[in-house]
Write a protein that holds these residues in place. Structure first.
Motif, PDB file in Angstrom:
ATOM      1  N   ALA A  60       3.444   1.329   5.302  1.00  0.00           N
ATOM      2  CA  ALA A  60       2.376   0.610   4.587  1.00  0.00           C
ATOM      3  C   ALA A  60       2.901  -0.091   3.343  1.00  0.00           C
ATOM      4  O   ALA A  60       2.316  -1.057   2.858  1.00  0.00           O
TER       5      ALA A  60
ATOM      6  N   ILE B 218       6.925   8.816   1.900  1.00  0.00           N
ATOM      7  CA  ILE B 218       8.187   9.381   2.403  1.00  0.00           C
ATOM      8  C   ILE B 218       8.808   8.511   3.506  1.00  0.00           C
ATOM      9  O   ILE B 218       9.483   9.028   4.402  1.00  0.00           O
TER      10      ILE B 218
ATOM     11  N   TYR C 236      -5.690  -1.637   6.154  1.00  0.00           N
ATOM     12  CA  TYR C 236      -4.891  -0.972   5.122  1.00  0.00           C
ATOM     13  C   TYR C 236      -3.397  -0.988   5.445  1.00  0.00           C
ATOM     14  O   TYR C 236      -2.571  -1.123   4.552  1.00  0.00           O
ATOM     15  N   CYS C 237      -3.071  -0.879   6.733  1.00  0.00           N
ATOM     16  CA  CYS C 237      -1.653  -0.870   7.114  1.00  0.00           C
ATOM     17  C   CYS C 237      -1.087  -2.278   7.249  1.00  0.00           C
ATOM     18  O   CYS C 237       0.113  -2.440   7.449  1.00  0.00           O
TER      19      CYS C 237
ATOM     20  N   GLN D 288       7.647   7.046   6.093  1.00  0.00           N
ATOM     21  CA  GLN D 288       7.223   7.298   7.470  1.00  0.00           C
ATOM     22  C   GLN D 288       6.297   6.232   8.029  1.00  0.00           C
ATOM     23  O   GLN D 288       6.302   5.962   9.215  1.00  0.00           O
ATOM     24  N   CYS D 289       5.435   5.648   7.202  1.00  0.00           N
ATOM     25  CA  CYS D 289       4.328   4.858   7.750  1.00  0.00           C
ATOM     26  C   CYS D 289       4.514   3.353   7.646  1.00  0.00           C
ATOM     27  O   CYS D 289       3.921   2.609   8.421  1.00  0.00           O
TER      28      CYS D 289
ATOM     29  N   LYS E   9       0.790  -1.232   0.000  1.00  0.00           N
ATOM     30  CA  LYS E   9       0.000   0.000   0.000  1.00  0.00           C
ATOM     31  C   LYS E   9       0.822   1.282   0.000  1.00  0.00           C
ATOM     32  O   LYS E   9       1.932   1.331   0.512  1.00  0.00           O
ATOM     33  N   TYR E  10       0.188   2.331  -0.493  1.00  0.00           N
ATOM     34  CA  TYR E  10       0.707   3.689  -0.406  1.00  0.00           C
ATOM     35  C   TYR E  10       0.056   4.379   0.793  1.00  0.00           C
ATOM     36  O   TYR E  10      -1.173   4.434   0.883  1.00  0.00           O
ATOM     37  N   GLY E  11       0.897   4.878   1.708  1.00  0.00           N
ATOM     38  CA  GLY E  11       0.338   5.614   2.839  1.00  0.00           C
ATOM     39  C   GLY E  11       0.882   7.013   2.962  1.00  0.00           C
ATOM     40  O   GLY E  11       0.170   7.946   3.320  1.00  0.00           O
ATOM     41  N   CYS E  12       2.191   7.179   2.665  1.00  0.00           N
ATOM     42  CA  CYS E  12       2.800   8.498   2.870  1.00  0.00           C
ATOM     43  C   CYS E  12       3.777   8.861   1.752  1.00  0.00           C
ATOM     44  O   CYS E  12       3.972  10.028   1.460  1.00  0.00           O
TER      45      CYS E  12
END
Ligand code: FES
Ligand code: FES
Lengths: 149, 726
Positions: free
Chosen positions: A45, A40, A99-100, A42-43, A35-38
């Motif tokens: 995902a 950058i 999602y994460c 940071q997350c 998944k795409y979360g940030c």
């Protein structure tokens, strides 16, 4: 063009080499479990394994992944048998929105590979993924359960 | 490319002639056949909730949205309880808003916010299950030519008791569907429940472990293009100009389109190409008059409201001002709560396909009907030419309920490329800059103690934003926003738990150009901090134990008191804590549930807070799935404590300054306290679960911080005080 080995299969993907691995996996290869979360780092995902180690694929150019073994969430189970982390996640019912969780599971699978029985402090140091639903209590329980499996 | 249109091929809708052999929607009174549509009043056809396939699979329709809170499983439990079906054969599906419109809202409200999923629909979904069971039993009785009263159903098997004959739901479903549904089926007494109250496993876990779950971001349609968007960073601003020619030659770029008058989108073969081009696209904004607004100017405006003459009264008894004027001791404090972004893990997105004859949208929404209305408005097409297909959400928290802005945008883009499906996905940066933020609020509290340190008066003056003014101005009551007083009302779902002899709670409405939204917990978040921290302040001023001080005011509020006592007992309030560990308490009534928390923290070097444990209690009336309630409690604390310690959206030159998780942080596992949840359903009412407990985490921790340090922290987030959560 880039030549990627994903979940045991090697394929050519038609992509600019600077494209983040995340987007090559999602858009060219068509595996959307990551998944795409940030975007950058940071997350977490977007966590996948590169030669068995957890990396955040949103900031890794696809060129850097060439010649390495990439594993995504879709490739974690083998021969239809859930990975022990997935099994523990199922038993402890970890996901809320979920999602994460692809990234969380991949991060934990990598942790257990080099630290089969992690202490709470090791979990704290190594698992830094964001979960906005707040599943951490179950994540910790499930990590310990998977470590015992 | 792989095409992913989740569930559509597995849908068991049986509208039209496909009924035969495709399964059976019990009692489906769609506009064909004899018994057709219902009364004009749109009263629900309850049996539209249950579909039974010949192989005994039971498909339960879920109108509300699953975003992690577990409502899908809880609602299915309610239907299945009355249906007496085999739980292991239960599947679920979302009906579509377009079908609902055609069938006079047979599935009721789709809106999934305010912790209403179960508490607002338990009656009619259980009736949906009960009606179906009665019809299935009747159908079996008819084939055996025996009275239905001699038959009963358990686990999808119907038995004729005198003869021992048996059949299954799948075998009689077809015949059952032709029967006239009973009027008002009797529901079980709660003492007879077998499935409600059990921690059965969620129905939606497996796909979330393997990457198979398709979220809005993962949708793929044949021929689909990908888009990303930039809206004017200053709310209310517009696009002045942009130089499309600079990016149209970039790889994969197909279109550069204006969206409304405030946004520009790039549409490309892949999302990464669209994003790369949008980053390179020169855009000039007409920012408008809001470009002069900053956090400081907003704070000034709210501060003025704290002493303004005019204010809307939310709760009043006695004469608080007189009691304060004649107090032996007067206590005063001012608190403040910031803008916060929902930041669900899945950024805003929607996929739309438009032709002049039909507009279809796929996406994550907390309100399918609102998404449908947005689709109609943006496409300009009538209801019978629109449809919305919901997918599970990668988090919602209120962001995707009152505003369907991302759906509108997707349709406006697709409309410019007729016939081509377009998936719009926001960057995290766009998501942070275009949230619908937790409202800003300040609060001045003045308390009066008499000579014996009894609380004689309390004035709470709120000053700040009204969500309703922004999202539903028609719901204001002569200008007053009743939601501002959540947790402070004299009665109802958000009743205050204290009897104060002279009380005044009022609100000076001060709205800003930054759009406010319902944010998990909504206004109870700040109200709980204001009220429960100030209760602590007054207890200390009175030289009394904070629990005892509260108890004296709670004798007329036994359910509030019961949860407070429960956490105090479990945490060992009044007994020594481990060395260096300090406790704090809070209680509230929130979304019709009674909730309380006791936090145990330690503070090192004066600024590093470790939360060791939080004991939480909730009385939601009925606890449908205790295992999921526990998870919601712990999860709500992660959301609430992230907000307390780390999260603030500041305004500079009219726009939000925080653009990603590097500057808008969220709790990690290392910071997670042990959460012990006491679920104490007292029966007789239906309270919410997803939101209620969030509000007690922050004040319990703040009160514990005072106990540890003697310092009151009255503004959020705590990072602004140099405090970190470790
Ligand atoms: S998307 Fe890669 S770390 Fe967040
Ligand atoms: S389960 Fe929803 S963000 Fe982690």
């Amino acid at each position: 063009m880039a030549r990627l080995t994903i979940n045991g299969k090697t394929l050519e993907v038609n992509v600019n080499p600077s494209t983040p691995l995340l987007w090559a996996i999602r858009e060219q290869v068509g595996l959307t479990g990551t998944k795409y979360g940030c975007g950058i780092a940071q997350c977490g995902a977007c966590t996948v394994h590169l030669d068995g180690a957890a990396v955040r694929s949103c900031v890794m150019p696809v060129a850097a992944a060439e010649g390495k073994r990439i594993t995504t969430i879709e490739g974690l189970a083998s021969g239809g048998v859930l990975h022990k982390v997935q099994k523990a996640w199922l038993d402890k019912e970890v996901p809320q929105c979920g999602y994460c969780q692809s990234g969380m599971i991949m991060a934990v699978a990598a942790l257990l590979k080099d630290t089969p029985k992690p202490s709470d402090a090791e979990i704290d140091a190594r698992i830094t993924n964001i979960c906005r639903c707040g599943t951490f209590q179950q994540v910790r329980e499930a990590i310990h359960a998977a470590a015992k499996a | 490319m792989i095409t992913k249109t989740p569930n559509l091929n597995r849908r068991s809708f049986v509208i039209g002639s496909a009924t035969v052999g495709a399964g059976l929607a019990l009692g489906l009174k769609i506009p064909f056949g004899a018994s057709v549509v219902r009364a004009q009043d749109g009263s629900p056809e309850v049996t539209a909730w249950v579909v039974i396939r010949p192989d005994d699979t039971v498909v339960i329709r879920i109108a509300r949205s699953e975003m992690g809170q577990g409502t899908l499983t809880g609602l299915a439990q309610l239907v299945a309880e009355e249906l007496e079906c085999d739980w292991s054969k239960v599947k679920t599906e979302y009906p579509t808003p377009g079908q609902s419109v055609k069938r006079k809202r047979v599935w009721g409200d789709f809106s999934t916010g305010g912790s209403r999923g179960i508490r607002d629909s338990h009656q009619y979904v259980r009736e949906g299950g009960a009606t179906a069971r009665i019809m299935l039993i009747q159908a079996a009785a008819n084939t055996w030519n025996v009275p239905a009263s001699e038959c009963s159903a358990v686990n999808s098997v119907i038995t004729h008791r005198p003869s021992g004959r048996k059949t299954t739901y799948g075998k009689v479903a077809e015949a059952a569907a032709k029967l006239t549904p009973p009027e008002k089926p009797a529901l079980k007494d709660p003492t007879e429940w077998k499935l409600i109250g059990k921690s059965v496993k969620r129905l939606d876990t497996m796909d979330k472990l393997s990457g198979a779950q398709v979220y809005g971001t993962d949708l793929k349609l044949p021929g689909m293009l990908n888009a990303t968007i930039k809206d004017c960073p200053v709310f209310g601003g517009k696009v002045k100009s942009y130089e499309a020619a600079k990016v149209t030659g970039m790889p994969g770029v197909r279109h550069v389109v204006k969206v409304g008058d405030s946004a520009v989108a790039v549409v490309a073969d892949t999302w990464w190409q669209a994003k790369t081009a949008l980053d390179a696209l020169p855009i000039v904004w007409d920012e408008g008059p809001n470009a002069t607004v900053s956090s400081a100017t907003i704070a000034e405006m709210l501060k003025e409201g704290l002493s303004a003459e005019q204010a809307f009264v939310g709760n009043q008894n006695g004469d608080a001002k007189a009691a304060i004027a004649s107090a032996a001791k007067k206590i005063e404090a001012v608190y403040a709560y910031p803008f916060q972004n929902h930041a669900p893990m899945e950024p805003m997105n929607a996929t739309a396909k438009y032709t002049p004859d039909r507009c279809e949208v796929w996406g994550p929404t907390q309100n399918g009907e609102a998404a449908f209305a947005a689709t109609m408005a943006a496409s300009g097409l009538p209801a019978d030419k629109c449809e919305v297909y919901k997918v599970h959400l990668g988090g919602g928290f209120g962001r995707r309920v009152a505003y369907q802005d991302y759906i509108t945008q997707a349709v406006l883009i697709a409309k410019q490329i007729p016939g081509t499906p377009v998936k719009l996905l926001w960057t995290r940066e766009e998501d942070m800059l275009h949230g619908r933020y937790h409202p800003v609020m300040q609060c001045k509290l003045v308390g009066a103690l008499d000579g014996s340190n009894n609380l004689t008066g309390l004035h709470m003056r709120l000053s700040g934003q009204s969500i309703l003014s922004a999202v539903r101005p028609e719901a204001l009551q002569q200008g007053k926003d009743p939601l501002v007083f959540q947790g402070l009302n004299p009665g109802g779902d958000f009743a205050i738990g204290y009897s104060v002899p002279n009380l005044l709670i009022d609100h000076a409405m001060r709205n800003t150009h930054v759009p406010p939204g319902f944010w998990r917990g909504v206004n109870i978040n700040q109200n709980a901090i204001f009220l429960e921290c100030f209760m602590d302040e007054m207890a200390h001023a009175a030289g009394q134990d904070p629990l005892e001080f509260r108890r004296k005011l709670m004798s007329k509020h036994p359910k509030h008191l019961a949860v407070l006592n429960a956490v105090a007992d479990r945490a060992g309030w009044g007994k020594p804590a481990p060395r260096g560990v300090y406790r704090g308490l809070a209680q509230m009534m929130s979304f019709a549930s009674y909730v309380a928390a006791c936090a145990e923290i330690s503070v090192s070097s004066g600024d590093k807070v470790k939360i060791h444990r939080i004991v939480a209690a909730t009385d939601p009336g009925y606890a449908v799935n205790p295992g999921q309630i526990e998870r919601q409690v712990a999860g709500s604390f992660v959301y609430g404590l992230s907000a307390l310690f780390m999260e603030e959206c500041t305004v500079k030159d009219g726009h939000i300054e925080q653009t990603n998780f590097n500057v808008y942080d969220s709790m990690r596992i290392a910071q997670m306290p042990k959460v012990e949840t006491i679920i104490m359903p007292s029966g007789g009412f239906w309270g919410g679960v997803g939101e209620p407990t969030i509000c007690v985490a922050a004040p319990a921790v703040l009160n514990a911080f005072f106990a540890a340090t003697g310092k009151r922290l009255r503004t959020v987030p705590l990072k602004n005080h140099g405090i970190t959560l470790v």
